[in-house]
Design a protein around this motif. Structure first.
Motif, PDB file in Angstrom:
ATOM      1  N   ARG A 288       0.825  -1.214   0.000  1.00  0.00           N
ATOM      2  CA  ARG A 288       0.000   0.000   0.000  1.00  0.00           C
ATOM      3  C   ARG A 288       0.852   1.255   0.000  1.00  0.00           C
ATOM      4  N   HIS A 289       2.055   1.149   0.576  1.00  0.00           N
ATOM      5  CA  HIS A 289       2.983   2.280   0.467  1.00  0.00           C
ATOM      6  C   HIS A 289       3.392   2.507  -0.987  1.00  0.00           C
ATOM      7  N   GLY A 290       3.333   1.446  -1.776  1.00  0.00           N
ATOM      8  CA  GLY A 290       3.698   1.569  -3.176  1.00  0.00           C
ATOM      9  C   GLY A 290       5.157   1.322  -3.472  1.00  0.00           C
ATOM     10  N   VAL A 291       5.874   0.661  -2.547  1.00  0.00           N
ATOM     11  CA  VAL A 291       7.274   0.337  -2.824  1.00  0.00           C
ATOM     12  C   VAL A 291       7.448  -1.129  -3.199  1.00  0.00           C
ATOM     13  N   ALA A 292       6.385  -1.908  -3.062  1.00  0.00           N
ATOM     14  CA  ALA A 292       6.417  -3.326  -3.459  1.00  0.00           C
ATOM     15  C   ALA A 292       5.235  -3.602  -4.369  1.00  0.00           C
ATOM     16  N   ALA A 293       5.491  -4.329  -5.453  1.00  0.00           N
ATOM     17  CA  ALA A 293       4.433  -4.636  -6.420  1.00  0.00           C
ATOM     18  C   ALA A 293       3.553  -5.776  -5.951  1.00  0.00           C
ATOM     19  N   ASP A 294       4.118  -6.677  -5.135  1.00  0.00           N
ATOM     20  CA  ASP A 294       3.367  -7.847  -4.674  1.00  0.00           C
ATOM     21  C   ASP A 294       3.975  -8.340  -3.374  1.00  0.00           C
ATOM     22  N   GLY A 295       3.359  -9.379  -2.800  1.00  0.00           N
ATOM     23  CA  GLY A 295       3.818  -9.906  -1.526  1.00  0.00           C
ATOM     24  C   GLY A 295       5.230 -10.447  -1.577  1.00  0.00           C
ATOM     25  N   ARG A 296       5.602 -11.033  -2.685  1.00  0.00           N
ATOM     26  CA  ARG A 296       6.947 -11.577  -2.829  1.00  0.00           C
ATOM     27  C   ARG A 296       7.990 -10.468  -2.707  1.00  0.00           C
ATOM     28  N   GLU A 297       7.742  -9.361  -3.401  1.00  0.00           N
ATOM     29  CA  GLU A 297       8.687  -8.249  -3.347  1.00  0.00           C
ATOM     30  C   GLU A 297       8.705  -7.606  -1.966  1.00  0.00           C
ATOM     31  N   ALA A 298       7.549  -7.536  -1.332  1.00  0.00           N
ATOM     32  CA  ALA A 298       7.486  -6.959   0.021  1.00  0.00           C
ATOM     33  C   ALA A 298       8.328  -7.778   0.988  1.00  0.00           C
ATOM     34  N   ALA A 299       8.206  -9.101   0.939  1.00  0.00           N
ATOM     35  CA  ALA A 299       8.996  -9.959   1.814  1.00  0.00           C
ATOM     36  C   ALA A 299      10.488  -9.788   1.546  1.00  0.00           C
ATOM     37  N   LYS A 300      10.853  -9.675   0.277  1.00  0.00           N
ATOM     38  CA  LYS A 300      12.261  -9.493  -0.067  1.00  0.00           C
ATOM     39  C   LYS A 300      12.797  -8.163   0.456  1.00  0.00           C
ATOM     40  N   LEU A 301      12.037  -7.096   0.264  1.00  0.00           N
ATOM     41  CA  LEU A 301      12.469  -5.786   0.746  1.00  0.00           C
ATOM     42  C   LEU A 301      12.693  -5.797   2.254  1.00  0.00           C
ATOM     43  N   ALA A 302      11.769  -6.410   2.994  1.00  0.00           N
ATOM     44  CA  ALA A 302      11.847  -6.397   4.451  1.00  0.00           C
ATOM     45  C   ALA A 302      13.036  -7.203   4.963  1.00  0.00           C
ATOM     46  N   ILE A 303      13.221  -8.412   4.457  1.00  0.00           N
ATOM     47  CA  ILE A 303      14.312  -9.250   4.959  1.00  0.00           C
ATOM     48  C   ILE A 303      15.661  -8.675   4.535  1.00  0.00           C
ATOM     49  N   ASP A 304      15.743  -8.117   3.322  1.00  0.00           N
ATOM     50  CA  ASP A 304      16.986  -7.484   2.888  1.00  0.00           C
ATOM     51  C   ASP A 304      17.324  -6.273   3.744  1.00  0.00           C
ATOM     52  N   ALA A 305      16.282  -5.529   4.151  1.00  0.00           N
ATOM     53  CA  ALA A 305      16.501  -4.325   4.951  1.00  0.00           C
ATOM     54  C   ALA A 305      16.994  -4.657   6.355  1.00  0.00           C
ATOM     55  N   GLY A 306      16.711  -5.880   6.831  1.00  0.00           N
ATOM     56  CA  GLY A 306      17.147  -6.253   8.166  1.00  0.00           C
ATOM     57  C   GLY A 306      16.021  -6.433   9.160  1.00  0.00           C
ATOM     58  N   LEU A 307      14.812  -6.678   8.665  1.00  0.00           N
ATOM     59  CA  LEU A 307      13.657  -6.897   9.533  1.00  0.00           C
ATOM     60  C   LEU A 307      13.574  -8.388   9.849  1.00  0.00           C
ATOM     61  N   ASP A 308      13.876  -8.753  11.097  1.00  0.00           N
ATOM     62  CA  ASP A 308      13.994 -10.164  11.467  1.00  0.00           C
ATOM     63  C   ASP A 308      12.643 -10.863  11.558  1.00  0.00           C
ATOM     64  N   MET A 309      11.778 -10.353  12.434  1.00  0.00           N
ATOM     65  CA  MET A 309      10.498 -11.031  12.683  1.00  0.00           C
ATOM     66  C   MET A 309       9.345 -10.249  12.067  1.00  0.00           C
ATOM     67  N   SER A 310       8.431 -10.971  11.480  1.00  0.00           N
ATOM     68  CA  SER A 310       7.261 -10.384  10.833  1.00  0.00           C
ATOM     69  C   SER A 310       6.045 -10.570  11.741  1.00  0.00           C
ATOM     70  N   MET A 311       5.577  -9.468  12.338  1.00  0.00           N
ATOM     71  CA  MET A 311       4.415  -9.538  13.222  1.00  0.00           C
ATOM     72  C   MET A 311       3.145  -9.667  12.395  1.00  0.00           C
ATOM     73  N   ALA A 312       2.260 -10.575  12.833  1.00  0.00           N
ATOM     74  CA  ALA A 312       1.032 -10.892  12.088  1.00  0.00           C
ATOM     75  C   ALA A 312       1.408 -11.362  10.685  1.00  0.00           C
ATOM     76  N   ASP A 313       2.363 -12.262  10.644  1.00  0.00           N
ATOM     77  CA  ASP A 313       2.986 -12.612   9.361  1.00  0.00           C
ATOM     78  C   ASP A 313       2.085 -13.439   8.448  1.00  0.00           C
ATOM     79  N   SER A 314       2.171 -13.104   7.174  1.00  0.00           N
ATOM     80  CA  SER A 314       1.705 -14.008   6.134  1.00  0.00           C
ATOM     81  C   SER A 314       2.765 -14.091   5.033  1.00  0.00           C
ATOM     82  N   LEU A 315       3.456 -12.979   4.764  1.00  0.00           N
ATOM     83  CA  LEU A 315       4.321 -12.912   3.591  1.00  0.00           C
ATOM     84  C   LEU A 315       5.643 -13.653   3.768  1.00  0.00           C
ATOM     85  N   TYR A 316       6.267 -13.610   4.947  1.00  0.00           N
ATOM     86  CA  TYR A 316       7.480 -14.403   5.136  1.00  0.00           C
ATOM     87  C   TYR A 316       7.152 -15.881   4.952  1.00  0.00           C
ATOM     88  N   GLY A 317       6.039 -16.310   5.566  1.00  0.00           N
ATOM     89  CA  GLY A 317       5.656 -17.708   5.455  1.00  0.00           C
ATOM     90  C   GLY A 317       5.353 -18.121   4.028  1.00  0.00           C
TER      91      GLY A 317
END
Length: 760
Positions: A288-317
């Motif tokens: 919704r911020h518009g920096v990821a086109a889909d869930g796959r890209e969102a998960a990649k951006l977050a883990i690459d940035a250094g976000l360890d745990m995903s609260m209320a996760d669906s995308l890492y899983g």
């Protein structure tokens, strides 16, 4: 080898037969060996933080835990609920325990004043008491981690989450951040009564545009480093084991995808080695911020940035395994995130004993909400220190217990609103309301007449909003009588009384997450009530209950006394009554400035110096001013009255020339010149007269809360060295530049006496 509970020993011996004997007390070796045994799916499971009930049903969660697909849970607050989930985790192949987290912000079962109230005490022992009691109570319910302290600098009171934090000043908030981390985590995180602190919201969340929650933040690096980042850094230096990442963007990049924030600043520059956790659903929000086109890209951006745990996760899983297998996310990136999660669990002692805080069934409390589990005296002591006396004309306070008192207002007898926002496992019916406390203080012979007088608001849409999540048990319950009938009843009570006490302000939901306001006025229903009470001619005492600075211009002009009580917690009613009747002398000071109107925002004491400053008493033309109302705050940072009077001498310096590497002593004499014992806060400010970048008009650099008997005086001393003189220059370096500095000492930020020295 340290003693292990039976299940913990079984888990270790089955999953880690070698480590259980030889490596358990070697953290790096233990974690590396465990990592080597984990499948990719098990690693991803450790990065998923799931809300019990909200994200998935408890039954399915147990299945996911047994499959090794979840690393931690939150929102479960009893041992009986948590134990079966830990049992499930220990049925997984590697038997890795989970941790249990919760938002323990200002108390767990015993609720202390909200963040602004704790900060108003200016007393680090009181703050530490609140944090330590919270840790003791929460860990006794099987919790391992709290999403606290919340240390966002707040300079726009329209922001609803102003209530959670500690105000506008980097120095004061940093001191509280250190204190809270130490109180939560105790002497050792392995101790059963410790909670891991996860400082939030990293970073700059309090600077959202327009005070509107979840909004963007656009800020210069210099201001960021000088004003907004220090409290987070202080919490990291104090040893916080976790960091919750904010929901806002920072200069165009969401915090949860901000590599500079999480890798360069937090880990490289600050040396943080704990676990980072997203705020609720933040990775999905990258779409919704518009920096990821889909869930796959969102998960990649977050883990690459250094976000360890995903609260209320669906995308890492859903996507991390595919990303690793495709080579889009290196395995070492996932491994490092898992390493931090396992490290947090190790530090909490969960590998030594997965039931360290859950305990045995035989140790469970018979009744989780039992009165015996509360710490009422501690809550009462802290609440008394959090109250700020704003006005007291003609010494109308303290009240005489022989007087007939009319108590009116929609908050005078509201249990739920005493709790404030984010009240953890606090139970509304266990709070003491102002009505209950005043009646108890007066005893059987007390003369207290009560009338509600008004609803908190008569705006039906606002009531609907406030009750949106609680329709089965609404927090805002409306009195169905016509407004004029309720006011008439209150006026009748006032006319029978010697003095009127009106408990007014906000319902707790009005100062909460997602509760931003465009107005700081009292709701119209309460304004009408106050104007009617004023017309009776009886002395009018306002007891304010709110989670942000309000527009109090009318109240300042018309009320005889005003006591700011914030939302003061389980024992708040007793604390307020003690102050109203003079059994306790108020000593609180504001940790945030009160604007005259919403048009002044932001108004804060340590604003940058200007080329055309407005000077009180001089012509305002062509100066930085508002021409349609007085300039400056209605009540300044550091302000608060007492039932006694204090005098403060001009500051005395041990030297007027300071060399690099040295320090000087600032001393002042504080005297209680009144007739009552009491406490106040001596505040030390520094003004840099000339620097390579524009500096604030003043900065808080020290404070002491001092209690004096009537007529007593005491010397108060501060040390000033280069640490108090450093600032961030244009190249973002911490520097202390030679030049002249002004020391300011006062009992608030506006009324100060000065002395100068030179740094050579």
């Amino acid at each position: 080898m340290k003693r292990l509970c039976l299940l913990g020993l079984i888990a270790l011996s089955v999953a880690f037969p070698v480590l259980a004997e030889s490596r358990l007390d070697d953290k790096p070796a233990f974690i590396e060996q465990l990592l080597r045994q984990m499948t990719l799916q098990e690693k991803i499971g450790q990065l998923r933080l799931i809300s019990i009930g909200a994200d998935m049903p408890r039954e399915r969660l147990a299945e996911e835990l047994a499959a090794g697909n979840v690393g931690g849970t939150f929102n479960s607050v009893t041992r009986q609920d948590n134990r079966p989930l830990q049992d499930a985790a220990l049925r997984s192949r590697l038997k890795i325990p989970i941790f249990f987290a919760y938002d323990v912000i200002h108390g767990h079962r015993t609720i202390f004043p909200i963040g602004l109230g704790l900060a108003s005490s200016w007393d680090m022992q009181a703050v530490a008491t609140a944090g330590r009691v919270a840790a003791i109570e929460a860990s006794a319910d099987g919790l391992d981690m709290t999403f606290a302290p919340m240390v966002d600098i707040a300079r726009d009171p329209r922001w609803g989450r102003t209530s959670e934090g500690f105000g506008e000043d980097p120095y004061l908030v940093s001191e509280i951040a250190r204190t809270m981390v130490g109180a939560y985590q105790g002497k050792s995180l392995r101790n059963p009564d410790s909670l891991m602190a996860s400082v939030k919201h990293f970073a700059l969340y309090g600077a959202v545009e327009g005070g509107r929650d979840y909004n963007v933040v656009d800020m210069s690096p210099l201001r960021m480093h000088q004003d907004y980042l220090p409290p987070y850094h202080a919490a990291i230096e104090a040893g916080a084991g976790g960091v919750m990442v904010a929901l806002n963007t920072i200069n165009g990049v969401p915090a949860s995808a901000n590599r500079w924030l999480l890798r360069d600043l937090l880990r490289k520059d600050w040396g943080f080695s704990g676990v980072t956790i997203s705020d609720h659903g933040a990775i999905t929000e990258l779409l919704r911020h518009g920096v990821a086109a889909d869930g796959r890209e969102a998960a990649k951006l977050a883990i690459d940035a250094g976000l360890d745990m995903s609260m209320a996760d669906s995308l890492y899983g859903q996507h991390l395994a595919e990303l690793v297998q495709a080579g889009d996310v290196p395995m070492q990136v996932v491994d490092q995130a898992v390493r931090e999660v396992l490290g947090a669990k190790y530090d909490l002692g969960l590998f030594h004993d997965p039931y360290r805080r859950i305990g045995q069934v035989s140790e469970d409390p018979p009744e989780v909400n039992a009165e015996s589990r509360l710490h009422r005296q501690a809550a009462r002591d802290v609440a008394r220190q959090s109250l700020v006396l704003l006005e007291n004309r003609n010494s109308v306070l303290p009240l005489d217990k022989a007087d007939r008192i009319a108590l009116v207002g929609p908050l005078a007898d509201s249990h739920i609103d005493m709790l404030g926002s984010w009240s953890a496992a606090g139970v509304a019916k266990q709070t003491v309301t102002l009505r209950q406390a005043m009646q108890a203080a007066l005893g059987d012979h007390g003369r207290l007449v009560y009338a509600r007088g008004a609803n908190v608001t008569d705006d039906e849409k606002l009531v609907e909003y406030l009750n949106f999540l609680n329709w089965d048990n609404p927090e805002v319950v409306q009195d169905p009588r016509p407004a004029d009938q309720m006011i008439a009843e209150a006026v009748a009570a006032a006319r029978q009384a010697d003095v009127v006490v009106a408990a007014v302000g906000e319902s707790r939901g009005m100062s909460h997450e997602s509760s931003s306001r465009t107005s700081l006025q009292l709701p119209a229903s309460q304004q009408a009530l106050l104007r009617a009470l004023k017309q009776t001619g009886k002395p009018l005492v306002l007891v304010l209950m709110n989670g942000r600075p309000l527009n109090l211009a009318w109240a300042q002009a018309n009320a005889d006394a005003m006591l700011e009580t914030w939302f003061s917690g389980t024992e708040g009613g007793h604390a307020i009554a003690e102050v109203l009747f003079g059994d306790y002398n108020p000593s609180g000071k504001l940790p945030i400035s009160f604007p005259r109107s919403v048009g002044q925002i932001p108004v804060y004491y340590n604003h940058p110096r200007l080329g055309r400053p407005f000077v009180e008493g001089k012509p305002g033309n062509y100066t930085s001013q508002y021409f349609d109302e007085p300039n400056g705050p209605l009540y300044p940072f550091g302000y608060g009255l007492s039932y006694t009077q204090f005098s403060l001498s001009p500051p005395r310096l041990s030297t007027d020339v300071l060399s690099h590497g040295q320090s000087l002593e600032v001393s002042v004499t504080l005297k209680n010149t009144g007739k009552r014992d009491g406490a106040t806060v001596v505040q030390l400010y520094i003004r840099d007269l000339a620097a390579s970048v524009v500096r604030p008009v003043k900065e808080l650099k020290g404070f002491r809360k001092v209690w004096l008997k009537a007529g007593e005086e005491q010397q108060v001393r501060f040390s000033v060295g280069e640490d108090e003189l450093t600032f961030v220059d244009a190249q973002l370096r911490q520097v202390a530049e030679p030049g002249v500095f002004e020391v300011q000492a006062g009992l608030d930020s506006q009324h100060v006496q000065t002395q100068r020295f030179e740094l050579r």
